[in-house]
Write a protein that holds these residues in place. Structure first.
Motif, PDB file in Angstrom:
ATOM      1  N   TRP C   6     101.212   7.390 -58.570  1.00 44.51           N
ATOM      2  CA  TRP C   6     100.607   7.484 -58.623  1.00 44.51           C
ATOM      3  C   TRP C   6      99.985   8.468 -58.768  1.00 44.51           C
ATOM      4  CZ3 TRP C   6      95.454   3.845 -55.766  1.00 44.51           C
ATOM      5  CH2 TRP C   6      95.826   2.621 -56.360  1.00 44.51           C
ATOM      6  N   VAL C   7      99.212   8.760 -60.285  1.00 47.41           N
ATOM      7  CA  VAL C   7      98.856  10.236 -60.501  1.00 47.41           C
ATOM      8  C   VAL C   7      97.289  10.420 -61.240  1.00 47.41           C
ATOM      9  CG1 VAL C   7      98.783  11.973 -62.742  1.00 47.41           C
ATOM     10  CG2 VAL C   7     100.917  10.547 -61.188  1.00 47.41           C
ATOM     11  N   THR C   9      94.230  11.210 -63.100  1.00 48.62           N
ATOM     12  CA  THR C   9      93.732  12.006 -63.623  1.00 48.62           C
ATOM     13  C   THR C   9      92.622  13.139 -63.528  1.00 48.62           C
ATOM     14  OG1 THR C   9      94.413   9.784 -64.809  1.00 48.62           O
ATOM     15  CG2 THR C   9      93.401  11.726 -66.029  1.00 48.62           C
ATOM     16  N   THR C  20      97.862  16.407 -65.621  1.00 44.25           N
ATOM     17  CA  THR C  20      97.759  14.859 -65.822  1.00 44.25           C
ATOM     18  C   THR C  20      98.982  14.459 -66.314  1.00 44.25           C
ATOM     19  OG1 THR C  20      95.757  15.118 -65.521  1.00 44.25           O
ATOM     20  CG2 THR C  20      96.761  13.308 -66.028  1.00 44.25           C
ATOM     21  N   LEU C  24     102.109  13.043 -65.077  1.00 43.69           N
ATOM     22  CA  LEU C  24     102.983  12.209 -65.274  1.00 43.69           C
ATOM     23  C   LEU C  24     104.611  12.212 -65.434  1.00 43.69           C
ATOM     24  CD1 LEU C  24      99.715  10.311 -67.506  1.00 43.69           C
ATOM     25  CD2 LEU C  24     101.070  10.164 -65.245  1.00 43.69           C
ATOM     26  N   ALA C  40      98.381   5.550 -63.629  1.00 41.28           N
ATOM     27  CA  ALA C  40      97.761   6.616 -63.502  1.00 41.28           C
ATOM     28  C   ALA C  40      96.104   5.983 -63.284  1.00 41.28           C
ATOM     29  CB  ALA C  40      97.090   7.088 -64.765  1.00 41.28           C
ATOM     30  N   LEU C  42      92.066   6.737 -63.529  1.00 40.35           N
ATOM     31  CA  LEU C  42      91.344   7.145 -64.594  1.00 40.35           C
ATOM     32  C   LEU C  42      89.749   7.058 -63.906  1.00 40.35           C
ATOM     33  CD1 LEU C  42      90.378   8.786 -66.807  1.00 40.35           C
ATOM     34  CD2 LEU C  42      91.442   6.773 -68.066  1.00 40.35           C
ATOM     35  N   GLU C  51      93.289   4.842 -71.962  1.00 36.81           N
ATOM     36  CA  GLU C  51      94.536   4.857 -70.843  1.00 36.81           C
ATOM     37  C   GLU C  51      95.530   5.082 -72.042  1.00 36.81           C
ATOM     38  OE1 GLU C  51      92.020   3.192 -72.011  1.00 36.81           O
ATOM     39  OE2 GLU C  51      91.476   2.636 -69.611  1.00 36.81           O
ATOM     40  N   LEU C  54      97.802   8.780 -71.582  1.00 38.34           N
ATOM     41  CA  LEU C  54      98.564   8.036 -70.345  1.00 38.34           C
ATOM     42  C   LEU C  54      99.718   7.104 -70.466  1.00 38.34           C
ATOM     43  CD1 LEU C  54      95.242   7.991 -68.347  1.00 38.34           C
ATOM     44  CD2 LEU C  54      96.341   9.470 -68.784  1.00 38.34           C
ATOM     45  N   ALA C  59     103.076   6.613 -68.582  1.00 35.32           N
ATOM     46  CA  ALA C  59     102.200   5.752 -67.546  1.00 35.32           C
ATOM     47  C   ALA C  59     101.908   4.094 -67.812  1.00 35.32           C
ATOM     48  CB  ALA C  59     101.065   5.458 -67.284  1.00 35.32           C
ATOM     49  N   VAL C  62      97.213   1.713 -65.929  1.00 36.99           N
ATOM     50  CA  VAL C  62      95.896   3.089 -65.674  1.00 36.99           C
ATOM     51  C   VAL C  62      95.048   2.111 -65.010  1.00 36.99           C
ATOM     52  CG1 VAL C  62      94.808   4.453 -66.378  1.00 36.99           C
ATOM     53  CG2 VAL C  62      97.059   3.771 -67.891  1.00 36.99           C
TER      54      VAL C  62
END
Lengths: 379, 255, 326
Positions: C6-7, C9, C20, C24, C40, C42, C51, C54, C59, C62
């Motif tokens: 997971w990132v 945002t 970000t 990613l 991600a 958000l 999205e 991303l 990603a 999201v």
């Protein structure tokens, strides 16, 4: 024997060092250049209690010992010798004789504001014709009714002009030579008490050095410290303690210069390596470190003797003699290690070398210290 | 007002770092109170002065940490608590677990700490303690107006600053701001030795080592490769500036 | 089975921060190696629609919570939502930016999930299937590699500008998963927000920084640096000496007790290079020093140095760069 500082002494050293590095060091060069002290610093020192380190709580002192006091002066002097002597002259030369010889009333009136830093202290002994030869003082104090009348002048007075309270040594009976002198407390602003010229000096240039002038200066009779004729005793005892302060100042100057030179020798590169890789430099650093450590032991020993009510006159003289000569020697070597840069005002060792010289002169020259030591060992 | 300050002792900023096997060599390094914790202690003392409160400083570490605690006492804190974690290998989870347990046994209206420790720079112990104790946290506080039951604080946020209100008890972590920490006074140094310093172990707060076992494991330490000294661009200012601009574009390719 | 890298945002006012994309890009490689998805998270107000962006940076999915209550960052709201999502989906790792909010939410979530958190990391790699993070400690004077062997998710905050962002793949889509999200009781009540108004980039995100120290001699002389910064589109920084002297506010300070920066180009003017300053900028890719003291420590770390008076050199350098960039 335990050669270890107490936790309080360690914390005091750390605190004063921290304060000196953050608050005083950035201003030291400018104060030297302008020959002016930044008196805001005094306010900060007073707030911390550096104005009355060795005096009891009942007089609003910090209630610490004389080793702590020596450490405080050492740490201030490590970055700024003028700050060191400000505190030393205030504490040892003015507050101390009042503490040791004053009446309870005098202590409440004068020692309390000195110890809490509300007021600054100085001592007036030296005259154009008399320094350590206290028997030939020309300033006189003549009893007239309820007042003493002071006439004469004092020179080279550290903290002069800026100090509020002065311990003044004057002859009450010149015929009796050193048995005819007495000590008095004189407040700034007393009619007949004025300031003469400000000295322009080689070193400790931020420390104020003034001439004091007394012309028909009338002070209350009760301002005498001790009895009439006891002045010589007051001076001798006071200078014994003062020597610990100046020795600590010299020690601090030496320490500051040594640390600067040590760091510089590690970063300054010549011929592709730091100059500290050269044995010639290494030996200088080794000798500097050794002499400083020896001086420190002498200074702390003298302070310890004073704390333990043992005779400290000889050790104080030894400490001052050795620390002063160490300061001069170490600062000279420090300038040498810096080379051409060391001779400029870009780096602090130039100032430290100038500052060191006075420690061999004031509060008894090195020659006078040797006289004191010789008299003691030949006794 | 009962104020608890979380304090860490760290290496002096000037300390030279060397390795001892696969660890940081701690021998001979001078230790100081984490500078951000000094702000927290100062903030605590100002709150104490306003409300006639009491400041307790709490730390986790070995006996050497007493020096930093003593400094806090000399500044004006009233009590110190030092918990020995009984292990070298600890992480922020361990420290937070211990601190929260120790603090949980104290009375407190406000918790303070530095927003980061300058040694590991991890910025998470205070937040974790707040989470465990269930109190709100505000990080990077530069100013705080504390009242009986709430605090209105100014804090750094991304791209600016914010004014935030929290109910007490809360955890505030101090960022460098207008508040200058005081120096211990000489009298304070003398009084510090008479103030209580409680030295306890995990057992004393009802923890066993397993409960506080670290989650993060340090695998290896290394020293950074020294940045090779670059080149000095010679010449008169005009010439040097021209050459530097060229080098930045053609050699370094950064503009 | 715990699944997903997971990132979190980093966005402000609906604009996704470059860090970000860096996270990613790095997370993509890890996810591919582990055969997991890259997600991600958000959060914000009016963020639905971001999205796609991303997705272009890698990603797969999201999780979006778009809510009025998330307009401004608050510790409690963001913690509650991120922690709930993580509890529900059990990711392998959560990566966040080492920003004020990233650090803040990371510590709370890590504790709530009972896991480990490595902060201010400068690198991330898979070693024998384990995520290993590199962090400078002791003001960059030592580097530690650390891992979180058992607890999940592994959490880390990563310094902006240190990881490379890959080029976006136009049209690569991410699955948008709108989530209700419960902010819970938000105990931090925002009374006011003061945004720093500046046309220059933020220090911690800037590609180029022009910094001044004691040698600047006074606050008015920062104008010289600002002019140079404007030519380069750079941010302006200051050393502790300049901040302590009151010439710049603390928000400009680069160093151990200020901000840590990693720009592509760092130009230090009249900065001696005390260890405390180096701690904040020595991970810059290219360092330029202008100082009149040839012994200044800054030259030891500088890639290019000019020994000279900055008051002469900086205006000339500005003119030269202007010509080059014209």
């Amino acid at each position: 024997m335990i050669f270890k500082l107490t936790e309080e002494q360690e914390l005091l050293r750390k605190t004063v060092r921290d304060f000196a590095e953050k608050e005083i060091a950035p201003k030291a060069a400018e104060m030297d250049e302008k020959e002016e002290y930044d008196w805001d610093l005094w306010g900060k020192m007073a707030e911390m209690g550096l104005s009355g380190v060795p005096y009891p709580d009942e007089y609003e002192g910090a209630g610490m010992d004389n080793i702590s006091y020596a450490i405080a002066v050492e740490e201030l002097s490590r970055v700024c010798a003028s700050s060191g002597v400000l505190v030393s002259a205030h504490t040892s030369l003015c507050a101390w004789p009042i503490y040791a010889f004053g009446t309870e009333e005098q202590k409440q009136k004068y020692l309390v504001p000195l110890a809490n830093g509300e007021k600054i202290g100085a001592m007036g002994l030296t005259e154009p014709g008399a320094g350590s030869d206290a028997g030939s003082l020309k300033t006189t104090a003549v009893l007239d009714g309820d007042e003493y009348v002071l006439d004469g002048s004092k020179i080279f007075i550290t903290n002069g002009y800026y100090a509020d309270i002065y311990v003044i040594i004057a002859a009450t009976d010149r015929a009796l030579k050193h048995r005819g002198i007495s000590a008095f407390v004189v407040e700034k602003g007393t009619p007949g008490f004025s300031f003469g010229k400000k000295e322009h000096k080689l070193g400790i240039r931020a420390s104020a050095t003034y001439e004091l002038v007394f012309e028909n200066c009338r002070i209350p009779k009760e301002n005498i410290l001790g009895k009439e004729g006891e002045g010589f005793k007051v001076i001798m005892k006071t200078l014994d303690g003062g020597r610990i302060g100046i020795a600590a100042q010299a020690l601090g100057i030496a320490q500051g210069a040594y640390e600067s030179a040590l760091n510089y020798s590690k970063i300054r590169e010549q011929f592709g390596k730091p100059i500290s890789a050269n044995q010639g430099i290494q030996w200088m650093l080794a000798d500097m470190a050794t002499r400083i450590e020896a001086a420190r032991l002498l200074v702390y020993q003298a302070a310890w003797l004073k704390d333990n009510n043992e005779s400290y006159s000889k050790q104080a003289a030894m400490a001052k003699l050795y620390a002063a000569e160490t300061a001069m020697w170490v600062t000279t070597k420090a300038v040498q290690i810096y080379g051409g840069y060391g001779y400029t005002r870009e780096y602090p060792v130039e100032r430290m070398m100038r500052d060191a010289k006075i420690t061999e002169i004031y509060e008894g020259t090195s020659e006078v210290q040797r006289i004191v030591i010789a008299a003691s060992v030949l006794k | 007002m009962k104020i608890v300050v979380l304090m860490k002792q760290v290496f002096d900023t000037e300390a030279k770092i060397s390795l001892d096997g696969n660890k940081i060599n701690k021998q001979g390094v001078s230790l100081v109170m984490n500078p951000y914790d000094e702000y927290a202690v100062e903030l605590g003392l100002r709150i104490k002065e306003k409300f006639k409160g009491e400041v307790t400083v709490v730390s986790v570490g070995g006996p050497e940490v007493q020096d930093a605690l003593r400094q806090a006492l000399a500044m004006g804190a009233d009590k110190a608590v030092l918990v020995d974690p009984g292990a070298d290998e600890i992480d922020e989870y361990t420290t937070a677990t211990i601190l929260a347990k120790a603090i949980g046994g104290l009375e407190y209206n406000i918790l303070l700490g530095g927003f980061k420790a300058i040694d590991d720079g991890s910025c998470q112990v205070c937040g974790r303690v707040a989470e465990i104790l269930g109190v709100p946290v505000v990080n990077m506080v530069t100013q705080a107006e504390v009242e009986e039951d709430k605090a209105v604080v100014t804090c750094d946020i991304d791209g600016g600053s914010a004014v935030i209100e929290v109910k007490l008890p809360a955890m505030l972590t101090a960022q460098k701001g207008e508040i200058e920490p005081r120096y211990p006074s000489m009298k304070g140094i003398m009084q510090a030795k008479k103030k209580p310093m409680q030295k306890i172990g995990l057992g004393d707060i009802g923890l066993d080592a397993a409960q506080a076992a670290p989650k993060v494991k340090a695998l290896s330490y290394s020293l950074p490769a020294a940045r090779a000294a670059g080149k000095l661009v010679p010449g008169e200012p005009a010439e040097a500036a021209k050459e530097l601009a060229r080098l930045l574009r053609e050699e370094a390719k950064v503009i | 089975m715990a699944k997903g890298i997971w990132v979190f945002t980093e966005q402000r006012d609906g604009e996704i921060k470059k860090v970000t994309y860096e996270l990613l890009s790095a997370g993509r490689k890890v996810a591919d190696s582990l055969g997991e998805e890259l997600c991600a998270v958000l959060l914000g107000k009016g963020v639905s629609g971001l999205e796609g962006k991303l997705g272009e940076y890698g990603a797969d999915k999201v999780y979006t919570v778009d809510s009025e209550a998330l307009e401004n960052y608050t510790t409690d709201a963001y913690t509650n939502i991120l922690a709930d999502l993580a509890k529900e989906h059990q990711p392998t790792a959560i990566l966040l930016a080492c920003s004020a909010s990233g650090r803040d939410v990371a510590a709370q979530v890590a504790q709530r999930l009972g896991t480990g958190l490595m902060t201010d990391c400068t690198d991330m790699a898979l070693e024998d299937g384990q995520l290993v993070f590199t962090r400078p400690v002791y003001a960059g004077k030592a580097i530690v590699k650390a891992a979180c062997p058992e607890a999940r998710p592994v959490m880390a905050t990563i310094r902006p500008n240190v990881l490379a962002a890959d080029a976006p793949q136009a049209g690569r889509a991410a699955q948008a998963v709108p989530v209700g999200g419960n902010t819970g009781d938000i105990r931090q009540v925002i009374k006011d927000i003061v945004k720093q108004i500046s046309t220059r980039p933020e220090l911690t995100e800037a590609d180029i920084i022009v910094s001044g120290g004691r040698g600047i001699k006074g606050p008015e002389n920062f104008a010289l640096l600002e002019e140079l910064a404007d030519v380069l589109g750079a941010a302006v920084g200051a050393s502790r000496a300049a901040v302590d002297a009151g010439w710049k506010s603390h928000s400009f300070q680069v160093g151990q007790t200020g901000k840590t920066v990693s720009p592509v180009l760092y130009i230090a003017c009249g900065i001696s290079g005390a260890i405390q300053h180096l701690a904040g900028m020595s991970s810059s890719k290219c360092i330029v020093a202008v100082n009149k003291d040839p012994e200044a420590n800054i030259f030891k770390v500088a890639d290019y140095g000019i020994v000279g008076d900055l008051f002469d050199v900086v205006p000339l350098l500005k003119e030269e760069l202007k010509k080059l960039l014209a």
